[in-house]
Design an enzyme around this catalytic site. Structure first.
Site, PDB file in Angstrom:
ATOM      1  N   ASP A   6       1.042  -1.442  -0.332  1.00 22.33           N
ATOM      2  CA  ASP A   6       0.284   0.093  -0.324  1.00 22.33           C
ATOM      3  C   ASP A   6       0.764   1.499  -0.236  1.00 22.33           C
ATOM      4  OD1 ASP A   6       1.037  -0.379   2.590  1.00 22.33           O
ATOM      5  OD2 ASP A   6      -0.607   0.064   3.790  1.00 22.33           O
ATOM      6  N   LYS A   7       1.949   1.340   0.184  1.00 22.67           N
ATOM      7  CA  LYS A   7       2.773   2.233  -0.011  1.00 22.67           C
ATOM      8  C   LYS A   7       4.459   1.952   0.507  1.00 22.67           C
ATOM      9  CE  LYS A   7       2.875   2.300   5.470  1.00 22.67           C
ATOM     10  NZ  LYS A   7       2.276   3.192   7.005  1.00 22.67           N
ATOM     11  N   THR A   8       5.064   3.095   0.047  1.00 20.35           N
ATOM     12  CA  THR A   8       6.597   2.362  -0.260  1.00 20.35           C
ATOM     13  C   THR A   8       7.213   2.810   1.164  1.00 20.35           C
ATOM     14  OG1 THR A   8       6.941   5.454  -0.052  1.00 20.35           O
ATOM     15  CG2 THR A   8       6.780   4.130  -2.356  1.00 20.35           C
ATOM     16  N   PHE A  39      -0.450  19.191  10.551  1.00 22.09           N
ATOM     17  CA  PHE A  39      -0.561  19.141   8.872  1.00 22.09           C
ATOM     18  C   PHE A  39      -2.247  18.139   8.502  1.00 22.09           C
ATOM     19  CE2 PHE A  39      -0.040  16.245   5.314  1.00 22.09           C
ATOM     20  CZ  PHE A  39       1.270  16.660   4.195  1.00 22.09           C
TER      21      PHE A  39
END
Length: 629
Positions: free
Chosen positions: A498-500, A615
């Site tokens: 799903d992600k690096t 953020f």
């Protein structure tokens, strides 16, 4: 109310079906039924005529029993519901649910003791005929003494008498203004109010059903595979295949026993993982804090958070102070997350927009800080299976259906075998009847052809194979919850992450900075303190969410490396000394004493961070309010 409005209400009260949206890719359709005396009588007679086979069929397909004993009716009059779970418009699951009535008019101590574990007679009497406050997903908020509801996949759906429809019960995370969550933060709920909400929301616990050995044995034996196996063994026994029959019985016994023990172990492990019980300090309506078990918490309670090393036992919004959490249980990321107080505004609370102010159940409190000597308070918004942690457990208990090509091919293969067996059955009956063979021999020989459809050793062999595969996976520290997918894992040829972050290492290092002035990129600078006169340098000093935990700088690895490259020092003042900055958790950054670059930076001796705005992925930015000295 006009006549046209009255006509509309009458038409709505006759609705037999309702579609409820429960998730991004999931909808349920609800159909109303009530019992038919005639159809029920005919069904029971059919049980006797079919020697119980029809009842066994209804066990496999409960919706057929509903069709056989009930008739369709408007949802308003229904006593049972057929719930069709439609996942992505492709897969359908069927559930038969009872409609239950919850009321405070006839309070039974025995009933509420079994449901809520409370047998306080005085408390039960005090809530008698009191109104229950319900908050529904369709926006309806009402107070009633009685309502009808059903539970499906650990979610409660209540009949809305105003809209003539079922709607999911929600906590304070829907249609509640942020200012309402702050209202009365010095006064919580009374014991009576808390008990009334427990009647609606239940206990603050995630209940994982653990079935007894007897129930698991019965469910396993009634599996269609084993029922067919009993038929097969009976035919073989009649033909005198005694040794092979005995061998299959022994294999089946081993397979059933192994499957039951594995299922029981998985249920106990899951229950032990999610089970939690501890005492929490809750604020009463009198303003006095009282220690109660965590399973008695309800939405609306105000709780006091511990100073450090605690576990969040519900979903709550932070009202005062600051809290640093470890959310690795939910996100997998071990980076500490800072939570700030929810702003008091008329904007409705939104779980995504207000995630930086929300504490999630199951996360670990690293430390909390507050202005002066006041406690760190939070308002409970969700409890039990309504929490994010509860949603994860519900996804484990009710996983989305998976459509594997392996399964489709398996059904086609069994269908082909069934067709061949049927042809053989007809051929055997015809040929042997033409030779004048007795009916008993014809029946045995013909039924013997049917037994080739499913080999009697197949269920046991598949069970043993899955157990062996699970043992090998466990040795590699891979835990498989759904053993059914093991048989198809060999056909996987592509794995997507799903992600690096799952493919790269954790360590980061600072290479340099490329400043920008008037929209023009300048030369890269590896010695960061040389940028002391550039606004970017001030942003690197203060625009982050770092904190000090046990004397060590903690936070996002990128923020840590960015701040360390400035060579400045981050300090967090004692929260009891608030005369210098009027802050909830004063944070100050200071230049190092002996550094020629930062010695005279705009003649700033230190910078205080007054307020942080975390953020936001939707805005793609973070901001802070500063005070320079």
């Amino acid at each position: 109310m006009t006549d046209s409005d009255g006509t509309k209400i009458d038409e709505q009260s006759k609705i037999h079906c309702q579609k409820i949206h429960t998730g991004q890719d999931e909808d349920i359709q609800v159909y109303g039924f009530k019992r038919s005396t005639l159809k029920t009588t005919v069904t029971y007679i059919s049980y006797i005529l079919t020697v119980g086979f029809l009842r066994l069929l209804f066990h496999w397909y409960p919706r057929l029993y509903l069709y056989a004993t009930h008739r369709k009716c408007p949802l308003k009059q229904a006593t049972k519901l057929l719930v069709i779970d439609d996942y992505q418009g492709r897969y359908k699951s069927y559930f038969v649910k009872d409609i239950k009535t919850v009321s405070t008019e006839n309070v039974s101590g025995k009933l509420f003791n079994s449901i809520l574990g409370s047998n306080d007679i005085h408390l039960l009497e005090s809530v008698k005929n009191k109104k229950l406050s319900i908050n529904l997903e369709n926006g309806t908020k009402s107070e009633v003494t009685e309502y009808k509801a059903f539970w499906c996949k650990k979610q409660c759906y209540i009949w809305d008498v105003r809209q003539n429809e079922f709607s999911r019960l929600v906590g304070l995370d829907k249609y509640t203004a942020c200012s309402d969550l702050h209202f009365g933060q010095n006064k919580g709920l009374s014991k009576e109010e808390q008990f009334l909400r427990r009647i609606v929301y239940g206990n603050n616990e995630i209940v994982v059903p653990v079935q007894s050995i007897g129930v698991l044995l019965l469910l396993e034996v009634l599996n269609p595979f084993y029922i067919f196996q009993v038929f097969t063994l009976a035919v073989w026994f009649a033909e005198g295949y005694l040794y092979y029959t005995a061998a299959i019985v022994c294999m089946s016994f081993f397979g059933i026993t192994s499957s039951i023990l594995q299922t029981r172990k998985n249920q106990l492990n899951l229950k032990g993982t999610v089970a939690s019980s501890e005492n929490v300090r809750v604020c009463r309506s009198t303003g006095v804090f009282e220690s109660i078990p965590s399973n008695e918490l309800v939405p609306g309670d105000i709780i006091e958070l511990p100073n450090h090393h605690g576990t969040v036992v519900c979903d709550a919004v932070l009202l005062t102070g600051q809290c640093i959490l470890n959310e690795s249980m939910l996100t997998g990321e071990s980076v500490p997350v800072t939570k700030t107080p929810l702003p008091s505004s008329q904007v409705p609370y939104d779980s995504k927009q207000c995630s930086h102010h929300t504490l999630y159940s199951g996360t670990t409190i690293i430390q909390t800080r507050c202005y002066g000597n006041g406690p760190v308070l939070a308002r409970v918004i969700r409890t039990g299976l309504h929490t994010n942690r509860g949603a994860l457990v519900a996804a484990i208990l009710y996983p989305p259906p998976a459509d594997f090509k392996f399964d489709q091919d398996s059904y086609k293969f069994i269908g082909i075998l069934a067709f061949i067996a049927s042809c053989g059955f007809i051929y055997t009956v015809v040929t042997k009847a033409s030779r004048g063979i007795t009916a008993g021999d014809i029946a045995i020989k013909a039924l013997d052809i049917i037994t080739i459809v499913v080999p009697p050793a197949l269920p046991a062999a598949m069970t043993v194979g899955k157990l062996y595969a699970q043992a090998r996976l466990k040795r590699a520290q891979i835990y498989c919850i759904n053993s059914r997918v093991i048989n198809v894992c060999g056909s996987i040829n592509c794995v997507c992450f799903d992600k690096t972050g799952t493919l790269t290492e954790d360590g980061l290092d600072m290479w340099g900075v490329v400043p920008c002035t008037n929209g023009i990129l300048e030369e890269s600078e590896k010695n960061i303190p040389k940028l002391q006169d550039h606004p970017l340098f001030e942003g690197m000093l203060v625009c982050h969410s770092l904190t000090i935990i046990d004397g060590k700088l903690c936070g996002d690895p990128l923020d840590v490396k960015m701040f360390e490259s400035t060579e400045w020092i981050l300090e967090e003042s004692d929260t009891t000394q608030s005369d210098k900055y009027d802050l909830l958790a004063p944070t100050v950054v200071k230049p190092p004493k002996n550094n020629s670059y930062t010695k005279n930076m705009n003649k700033i001796s230190e910078i205080g961070i007054v307020q942080q705005y975390q953020f936001s992925s939707s805005l793609q930015r973070m901001s802070v309010i500063l005070k320079q000295t």
